[in-house]
Design an enzyme around this catalytic site. Structure first.
Site, short mmCIF file in Angstrom:
data_model
loop_
_atom_site.label_atom_id
_atom_site.label_comp_id
_atom_site.label_asym_id
_atom_site.label_seq_id
_atom_site.Cartn_x
_atom_site.Cartn_y
_atom_site.Cartn_z
N SER A 79 35.61 28.04 -11.14
CA SER A 79 34.68 27.69 -12.21
C SER A 79 33.70 28.84 -12.44
O SER A 79 33.44 29.64 -11.53
CB SER A 79 33.91 26.43 -11.83
OG SER A 79 32.81 26.21 -12.68
N TYR A 103 28.76 21.74 -6.17
CA TYR A 103 29.92 22.18 -6.94
C TYR A 103 30.06 23.70 -6.91
O TYR A 103 31.13 24.24 -6.62
CB TYR A 103 29.79 21.68 -8.37
CG TYR A 103 30.93 22.08 -9.28
CD1 TYR A 103 32.17 21.48 -9.19
CD2 TYR A 103 30.74 23.06 -10.26
CE1 TYR A 103 33.21 21.83 -10.03
CE2 TYR A 103 31.77 23.42 -11.11
CZ TYR A 103 33.01 22.81 -10.99
OH TYR A 103 34.04 23.17 -11.82
N LYS A 129 33.04 25.98 -5.21
CA LYS A 129 33.89 26.82 -6.06
C LYS A 129 33.74 28.30 -5.70
O LYS A 129 34.70 29.08 -5.80
CB LYS A 129 33.58 26.58 -7.53
CG LYS A 129 34.03 25.22 -8.05
CD LYS A 129 35.53 25.02 -7.88
CE LYS A 129 36.02 23.74 -8.55
NZ LYS A 129 37.47 23.50 -8.34
#
Length: 262
Positions: A146, A159, A163
């Site tokens: 991401s 998150y 990532k």
């Protein structure tokens, strides 16, 4: 012919999180390029629809409806590919993600869960796939990362950290597995999947996101699938250990959650 380098004729791929969105688009694109696919996700009805789309291309899809948050379950997909198709050439680690959370609400347990779901499952499947790939002579792994693996935005601690770990895992695994197995990743920007629809479905929020993106629009799953096809095929045969940014040109997050100062 250069177009032939994008063909996957006779190859077998495992695609996780393949019930919808990016995973579904990747599975169908690979089938269109000539591959058979093992498609895995939690919801069997979604997978059945994707399997039908694969069948329309003339290729085969084997459906595995399972909770891939458990690394052992993800690892088992490599054996499934061998049992069903006799080989495994490509792994796409697409399953992952976690929801935004303010800093003080992000517990160590939440961070552990995010790491396991985004990195632990990818490693488990890749590790199990390596011997099967080597039996066939070579292989390719594509990890879905991401923009938040390098960009900083409030609320994305779990998150983004997970990532970012997956991105560097990609570089390290590529070094470990060269020259016979290539490992790359795609740093995906805001893409019109069902997960993003929660915010992109609001016209005002979507407009702000688009205006903050140099290309002035959001991405499509098919655009990510096209990049995955490049990395998985002979067209990307001289690429390993790289993270390709497919994000509309953003240099900073295009979605702000509006979290206040502490």
């Amino acid at each position: 012919m250069v177009p032939d380098m994008f063909r996957l004729t006779g190859r077998v791929a495992v695609v996780t999180g393949a019930g919808r969105g990016i995973g579904a688009a990747v599975a169908v694109a690979f089938a269109e390029a000539g591959a058979d696919v093992v498609i895995a996700a939690r919801t069997g009805t979604d997978l059945a629809d994707v399997a039908g789309r694969v069948a329309e291309t003339g290729r085969r899809a084997h459906v595995v409806a399972a909770d891939l948050s458990e690394p052992d379950t993800a690892a088992g997909l490599a054996g499934t590919a061998r049992a069903e198709f006799g080989r495994l050439d490509i792994v796409v680690n697409n399953v992952g993600g976690t929801y935004p959370m303010p800093f003080l609400d992000t517990t160590p347990e939440f961070l552990d869960e995010a790491f396991r779901f985004n990195v632990g499952t990818a490693h488990a499947l890749t590790r199990a796939a390596v011997p099967v790939m080597l039996d066939g002579g070579a292989g390719a792994v594509v990890n879905i990362c991401s923009t938040m693996s390098w960009a900083a935005g409030r609320g994305f601690l779990g998150y983004g950290t997970a990532k970012a770990a997956l991105a560097h895992y990609t570089r390290l695994a590529a070094a470990d597995l060269a020259p016979r197995i290539r490992v790359n990743a795609i740093a995906v920007g805001s893409t019109l999947t069902s997960a993003l629809q929660v915010v992109a479905g609001n016209p005002e929020i979507r407009a702000r996101m688009e205006n903050a993106t140099p290309l002035r629009r959001l991405g499509t799953p098919e655009e990510i699938a096209a990049t995955a096809l490049y990395l998985a095929s002979d067209a990307g045969g001289y690429v390993t250990g790289k993270i390709l940014e497919v994000d509309g040109g953003v240099q900073a997050p295009n979605l702000e959650l509006g979290l206040p100062d502490l």
